[in-house]
Motif scaffolding. Structure first.
Motif, PDB file in Angstrom:
ATOM      1  N   GLY A  66      40.609  40.625  45.333  1.00 15.21           N
ATOM      2  CA  GLY A  66      39.198  40.961  45.183  1.00 15.21           C
ATOM      3  C   GLY A  66      38.804  42.271  45.805  1.00 15.21           C
ATOM      4  O   GLY A  66      37.625  42.674  45.715  1.00 15.21           O
ATOM      5  N   THR A  67      39.754  42.950  46.420  1.00  5.81           N
ATOM      6  CA  THR A  67      39.444  44.238  47.031  1.00  5.81           C
ATOM      7  C   THR A  67      39.219  45.290  45.955  1.00  5.81           C
ATOM      8  O   THR A  67      39.981  45.377  44.984  1.00  5.81           O
ATOM      9  N   GLN A  68      38.177  46.087  46.110  1.00  4.63           N
ATOM     10  CA  GLN A  68      37.872  47.150  45.150  1.00  4.63           C
ATOM     11  C   GLN A  68      38.763  48.346  45.424  1.00  4.63           C
ATOM     12  O   GLN A  68      38.841  48.859  46.537  1.00  4.63           O
ATOM     13  N   GLU A 111      33.951  49.519  38.155  1.00  5.21           N
ATOM     14  CA  GLU A 111      34.675  49.150  39.385  1.00  5.21           C
ATOM     15  C   GLU A 111      36.013  48.491  39.019  1.00  5.21           C
ATOM     16  O   GLU A 111      36.063  47.589  38.187  1.00  5.21           O
ATOM     17  N   LYS A 140      39.110  46.361  40.545  1.00  5.56           N
ATOM     18  CA  LYS A 140      39.502  45.479  41.635  1.00  5.56           C
ATOM     19  C   LYS A 140      40.850  44.830  41.332  1.00  5.56           C
ATOM     20  O   LYS A 140      41.301  44.804  40.183  1.00  5.56           O
TER      21      LYS A 140
END
Length: 932
Positions: free
Chosen positions: A258-260, A300, A302
């Protein structure tokens, strides 16, 4: 027909690939092969037995096998042909993807030689994949006001093959508005572009259908198609534009899900729907689709799954921005995954040689280990070590392999097994480590002999032991194991008094218990010395020995033996004489006894068991001397019977008895007269015999008295002459005492002349026995007495007989008895009174017994004197002239001389020329009798 052509083409390609599968060696212990993909299982790869220098049938014997690091095994060894063959279907695209060269590496281990050979196989590509478009249909939106020459990028086809078998060209189906242009990127990848050749007229044709074909250069040729739908929109004259043509980002592999990662941005100057931009992946693989997530509205990017540097360290994504109209823009996203030390080293025990013989030379290989870390760089550099102080070390081999070897000799008796722990540590920060445990057993060899717990053994056993009884047990321990530790006991062959030791002692070969095969006798031998051997069952066997001393303890199993008085052999009873004038304490006789036992069992005590006249006689408790307890009276019977008991101090005590007959008379005629009066009426024949005997005794007595008178006269004359010479010449003090004899000597001679009277027990006759005279108590030297008649002494006499007055026999001399210091005792020491202590050690007791036996033997010998030399106690003839009384204790007082008032000590004193202490006293008493 097409199928036959395909099979022919495949056969030709297979032969070509097999021809190319010839191995080549670039360096020592490195084998290389080449093989095409998609071969059937068991297809030939290379002659590995030949390259290893072995025959095909030797592969199994040498333990040749393939080792790899946990991956699926693609190749195998054919045991019969010795060839390297495929273990299954090999797909080059699955192994190496788009790599120019596809190399598969593994190692072959020759186990008995502990050698590794690196094998590198190149998998060549065949045209087994057709170009393929990601989508089956492509929608292209074009504004109608687009000028000719406008280019529209189309998705390229993907062909997993490489080289000529990969994608080579694109073809567009014929149409009147579009053409196809093929472009190449910097990495050489070709992609198609749709080129507008002629202006579009939506009113004329709003939708165009085209077919794009992608072809490779393989043989046979393969191709793939995709349908393109061109939709003509109304005028939209601005396309989206990305802020950067290429986005780059580097991230660690341990980022959480879930890290961008980044945000892409594209702008469109149009308004409304034509200016609204949406983002999507244009070129992405199925794996990447699962790992990354793109927000279509915000751009974005992710991660949706964990990244793993070991699986993929680099990702290339292509994102397109599309406005509400028909314009598109693309941009690249390059993601670099940085390695993190998240993998511990892996240690695999490839080979373990257990058990290992103890005593193996230093450097013997114990195990072969493989160490690998999935991390890279410093994180993947692994160092190995052995935990603990163990006699092993690690040696680096090839390709992450280590050899565990011994660095000193192993001793199973010290350590029978080793728990070995190998620690592998990588170079990361923080570092990660892995421990691998395995056990090495040490096999035994026979290198230790049996060992006894003591240097020597000794034990005690009482005599008269039962046969077959256990007497002792020895134990030897062998630190080896199994048959090397099985101990067998045996005895060293020896002889004891000419008899083999095995007839006395036996030993249990398994338990070491010793058994007595016969009953031991302390009087026969007192100790046994033997050697016990302990031998193990190893090959060769080892042994050790130990000495065992067996001491036999004395038991009271011998009855005291009475040496004197001895029973006559003719059936008569010996008689001891005691004068009626004897004072209290007069020594009548002495009972001499010995005990064959030793120590306390041989200590003897004497007691008067029975007497015909109680209170008349007493017996010394320790000496056995029979003394008068009071003065003799006229009313006392002539014949006194005494029963003396001799008892030892053993447990239980043993005893023996002897019967003494004491005749009370002042002279031999009195004895004869009294014995005659004691006779009971006999038969006429017996009375005649008795008469003859009495006459014979009277004649002999008269002759003896005449001899004594003559001898006294001669001795008195010599004495008188010597007195005259002393008065005139100053005395002759230097003359030896043995050249003359006085009245005391005559009295001593009279007393020692065998006054032994024997009475038969069965008949009522009286027998007088006159044995050979005993001269031990006279002053005459031994030489003059040997084998001479007693009357021959008159030949040396120089004195006239008539000058010698006849002196009556004096009363018995009671002053000759021993003083308190002369009582029997150990080694001639003072022993106190008769209730004193006995010898306190076994040696003194045994010496006393030996002296008594020797003295008594000489005393009982009627043909020899008791002497044998001054101070020798008669032992010089037995033990040699050097054995004098200065070397041994004086035990002569323990032997009584039959028929005499003297003992060995008194006789020796007179032999040495010393007059008895009571001589003068006797003269005085005799004088008083004359006066009376």
């Amino acid at each position: 027909m097409a199928a036959q052509r395909n099979r022919s083409d495949r056969s030709t390609m297979l032969l070509l690939c097999l021809f190319l599968g010839i191995p080549w060696n670039t360096q020592a212990q490195q084998i290389r092969y080449s093989v095409p993909e998609e071969l059937q299982k068991g297809s030939f790869v290379g002659n590995i037995s030949k390259d290893l220098g072995l025959e095909p049938q030797q592969l199994a014997g040498h333990g040749v096998r393939i080792v790899s690091r946990g991956r699926t095994q693609l190749f195998a060894l054919h045991p019969r042909s010795g060839s390297l063959v495929t273990a299954g279907r090999i797909d080059r695209e699955e192994l190496c993807a788009q790599s120019a060269r596809c190399l598969v590496s593994f190692n072959i281990l020759v186990e008995d030689r502990v050698k590794l050979f690196g094998v590198e196989i190149e998998v060549t590509d065949i045209n087994d994949n057709a170009p393929k478009f990601q989508a089956k249909n492509i929608d292209v939106k074009i504004n109608e006001n687009v000028a000719p020459g406008m280019r529209y990028p189309l998705p390229e086809a993907v062909d997993p093959d490489v080289g000529v078998n990969s994608l080579q060209s694109y073809q567009l189906s014929p149409n009147g508005h579009f053409s196809l242009a093929v472009q190449s990127r910097a990495n050489g990848v070709k992609y198609p572009e749709l080129v507008l050749e002629h202006p579009l007229d939506r009113e004329e044709e709003a939708l165009h259908h085209l077919v794009l074909t992608a072809s490779d250069g393989g043989d046979p040729l393969r191709s793939g198609t995709v349908h393109i739908s061109v939709t003509v929109f109304d005028a939209n004259d601005n396309a989206p534009v990305f802020s950067l043509p290429e986005y780059r980002v580097s991230v660690p592999e341990n980022l959480p899900v879930g890290t961008q990662l980044l945000t892409v941005t594209a702008t469109d100057r149009d308004e409304g729907a034509n200016g609204k931009v949406t983002y999507s992946f244009r070129k992405i693989s199925d794996t990447q689709t699962l790992q990354f997530q793109l927000n279509k509205d915000t751009g974005e990017l992710k991660i949706s799954e964990n990244l793993d540097y070991e699986e993929a360290g680099f990702y290339e994504l292509e994102i397109q921005a599309e406005d509400g109209g028909a314009y598109l823009a693309t941009a690249k996203v390059l993601i670099t995954v940085k390695d993190v030390n998240d993998n511990s080293p892996e240690v695999t025990v490839t080979s373990l040689f257990s058990p290992l013989m103890e005593g193996s030379p230093v450097g013997t290989v114990v195990a072969l280990l493989n160490v690998h870390d999935l991390d890279s760089g410093q994180n993947g550099q692994v160092t190995c070590s052995i935990l603990g102080d163990l006699p092993f070390k690690l040696e680096k081999s090839i390709d992450g392999y280590y050899r565990l070897v011994t660095q000193r000799a192993l001793d199973r008796e010290q350590t029978s097994s080793y728990n070995i722990t190998i620690m592998a540590t990588d170079g990361g920060n923080p570092s990660l480590s892995t421990e691998t445990h395995f056990t090495l057993q040490v096999a035994d060899i026979n290198d230790n002999p049996p060992t006894f717990s003591h240097i020597s053994y000794f034990t005690y056993i009482p005599e008269n032991n039962p046969r077959g009884s256990s007497i002792f047990s020895v134990t030897a321990l062998d630190p080896d194991s199994k048959e090397n530790a099985q101990v067998i006991y045996s005895l060293v062959e020896d002889t004891i008094q000419g008899i083999p030791l095995s007839s006395y002692i036996s030993i249990n070969s398994d338990t070491g218990v010793l058994y007595a095969l016969r009953s031991f006798d302390y009087e026969q031998f007192r100790d046994l010395q033997m050697w016990v051997i302990a031998t193990d069952s190893g090959n060769p066997p080892l042994s050790s020995n130990v000495s065992l001393n067996l001491f036999i303890l004395d038991q009271n199993d011998n009855v005291p033996e009475i040496l004197y008085p001895t029973l006559p052999t003719d059936g008569s009873t010996g008689v001891e004489l005691a004068p009626r004038s004897a004072e209290p304490g007069y020594l009548v006789t002495k009972v001499v006894a010995v005990d064959r036992d030793s120590g306390q069992n041989a200590w003897l005590s004497y007691r008067l068991l029975k007497a015909s006249e109680p209170g008349l006689f007493s017996v010394g408790l320790h000496t056995g001397e029979v003394h008068t307890a009071r003065a003799l009276l006229d009313r006392d019977a002539l014949k006194q019977s005494l029963v003396v008991a001799v008892q030892d101090h053993g447990q239980p005590p043993l005893s023996a008895t002897v019967t003494l007959t004491v005749a009370i008379a002042d002279s031999i005629p009195d004895v004869l007269a009294d014995l005659g009066s004691l006779e009971s009426p006999a038969s006429p024949g017996d009375s005649d015999l008795t008469l003859y005997l009495v006459v014979a005794v009277a004649v002999v007595s008269c002759v003896f008295l005449a001899f004594v008178i003559v001898l006294l006269a001669v001795r008195l004359r010599r004495w008188h002459t010597s007195r005259l010479l002393q008065a005139s010449a100053g005395g002759l003090a230097g003359l030896p005492a043995s050249h003359f004899v006085g009245v005391d000597g005559v009295q001593a001679f009279l007393q020692t002349y065998s006054h032994e009277v024997s009475l038969t027990a069965d008949s009522r006759k009286s027998h007088l026995i006159f044995p050979q005279p005993n001269y031990a108590d006279t002053l005459i030297s031994q030489e003059s007495c040997e084998k001479k008649d007693p009357l021959s002494l008159l030949d040396d006499s120089k004195f006239p007989v008539e000058d010698t007055p006849l002196v009556p026999q004096a009363p018995p001399n009671t002053d000759w008895r021993f003083s308190q210091a002369q009582r029997p005792g150990t080694s001639g020491s003072q022993n106190g009174d008769e209730t004193g202590t006995w010898p306190n050690n076994q040696f003194d007791t045994e010496m006393l017994q030996a002296m008594i036996l020797a003295s008594a033997s000489e005393a009982a010998d009627g043909s020899s004197t008791l002497g044998g030399g001054a101070g020798t106690m008669g032992l010089s003839a037995r033990y040699g002239p050097q054995f004098t009384l200065q070397h041994v204790p004086d035990y002569r007082q323990n032997v009584y001389i039959p028929g005499s008032n003297a003992t060995l000590t008194n006789a020796a004193g007179k032999r040495d020329g010393k007059a008895a202490a009571g001589g003068n006293g006797n003269k005085k008493k005799s004088g008083k009798k004359e006066k009376k």
